[in-house]
Design an enzyme around this catalytic site. Structure first.
Site, PDB file in Angstrom:
ATOM      1  N   ASN A  21       0.884  -1.171   0.000  1.00 32.10           N
ATOM      2  CA  ASN A  21       0.000   0.000   0.000  1.00 32.10           C
ATOM      3  C   ASN A  21       0.923   1.222   0.000  1.00 32.10           C
ATOM      4  O   ASN A  21       1.598   1.487   0.996  1.00 32.10           O
ATOM      5  CB  ASN A  21      -0.853  -0.048   1.267  1.00 32.10           C
ATOM      6  CG  ASN A  21      -2.159   0.693   1.192  1.00 32.10           C
ATOM      7  OD1 ASN A  21      -2.846   0.799   2.206  1.00 32.10           O
ATOM      8  ND2 ASN A  21      -2.550   1.207   0.051  1.00 32.10           N
ATOM      9  N   CYS A  83      -6.509   6.072   7.132  1.00 33.19           N
ATOM     10  CA  CYS A  83      -5.752   5.049   6.404  1.00 33.19           C
ATOM     11  C   CYS A  83      -4.770   4.412   7.382  1.00 33.19           C
ATOM     12  O   CYS A  83      -3.857   5.077   7.877  1.00 33.19           O
ATOM     13  CB  CYS A  83      -5.005   5.684   5.235  1.00 33.19           C
ATOM     14  SG  CYS A  83      -3.946   4.529   4.329  1.00 33.19           S
ATOM     15  N   GLY A  84      -4.975   3.130   7.676  1.00 30.19           N
ATOM     16  CA  GLY A  84      -4.134   2.443   8.660  1.00 30.19           C
ATOM     17  C   GLY A  84      -2.697   2.280   8.223  1.00 30.19           C
ATOM     18  O   GLY A  84      -1.759   2.572   8.975  1.00 30.19           O
ATOM     19  N   CYS A 205      -4.723  -2.947   2.807  1.00 26.63           N
ATOM     20  CA  CYS A 205      -5.489  -1.824   3.359  1.00 26.63           C
ATOM     21  C   CYS A 205      -5.537  -2.019   4.866  1.00 26.63           C
ATOM     22  O   CYS A 205      -6.084  -3.018   5.347  1.00 26.63           O
ATOM     23  CB  CYS A 205      -6.899  -1.792   2.765  1.00 26.63           C
ATOM     24  SG  CYS A 205      -7.997  -0.587   3.566  1.00 26.63           S
TER      25      CYS A 205
END
Length: 267
Positions: A21, A83-84, A205
């Protein structure tokens, strides 16, 4: 596209990834980057053919009450929810910039977060409590882990056409959210995710992985109250989620995984 910014300014950028990511990170501690950017500019910077290329863009800004503030934008240039993986990457970026803490405290769009840099090189990020999980169908659940997620059980997430099936679910009322396909296999989860704002599949994600761990807990013997931990295998890498389940509420949620600087440059 902001023509004046493109022709007259140079932007120093940093590219980070967390389990595939990937993000553009900008040091905006002086507060002079964001005013020159519109949605089109951010989208072009994130474009993989005409820009740097990324799933999203983040600015690290000063904050009087926290170590820093995280501002996050999707690759379409629009402001996003939490957003982790981005949160874990911006902590690694803060360390690179010389902001050194044993425990980081930063502010994101969904509120304050804590994070720790681990000896393994991973970054562990505290996520917000989850107080509600809605069962949309016998095999699908809707919940918010800082971003809204639809989590559906699949025989093999790696064989799902995520761009087709994810887009179909994302665009179908009332599910204008992120879509995750998961399989539970013992203590591990396999996951594939379609992200809104990117409008396509991403390799991982963080908020989706957290949502998957919560759903897996509800679907297994781990649903008994107490601590839980899951290994989650995304297409871009392995992450883990630990937390505690009691009285229908998930607390002490920590998302752990890699956060790596890929390259930096000037555009």
């Amino acid at each position: 596209m902001n023509y004046e910014l493109t022709k007259q300014s140079l932007i120093e950028f940093f590219k980070y990834q967390g389990a595939g990511n990937d993000f553009i990170l900008l040091d905006d501690r002086e507060g002079d980057v964001l005013p020159g950017m519109d949605q089109g500019t951010i989208a072009e910077l994130c474009d993989r053919h005409f820009g740097i290329g990324a799933d999203g863009l983040m600015l690290l800004r000063r904050h009087a009450e926290y170590d820093f503030e995280m501002l996050y934008y999707n690759s379409d240039g629009a402001p996003s929810s939490m957003c982790g993986n981005g949160g874990r990457c911006i902590v690694r970026f803060a360390h690179y910039l010389g902001i050194r803490r044993e425990v980081y405290h930063f502010l994101a769009v969904d509120g304050p977060h804590r994070a720790v840099l681990l000896p393994s090189g991973n970054v562990s990020l505290e996520m917000n409590d989850v107080t509600s999980v809605h069962q949309a169908t016998p095999d699908a659940f809707v919940l918010d882990t800082g971003s809204p997620h639809y989590v559906t059980l699949a025989h093999d997430p790696l064989q799902v056409n995520v761009n087709v099936e994810g887009r179909r679910i994302r665009q179908a009322a009332p599910f204008g959210i992120n879509v995750n396909f998961i399989r539970i296999n013992g203590p591990e989860i396999t996951i594939a995710t379609y992200e809104r704002g990117v409008e396509g599949e991403t390799l991982a994600c963080g908020t989706g992985v957290t949502a998957a761990a919560i759903v897996a807990t509800l679907q297994t013997a781990s649903a008994t109250e107490g601590p839980f931990q899951w290994v989650v295998r995304a297409k871009g890498g392995v992450l883990s989620v630990r937390g505690r389940y009691a009285n229908g509420i998930f607390t002490d949620l920590w998302l752990e995984g890699p956060a790596v600087k890929v390259f930096s440059g000037v555009i």
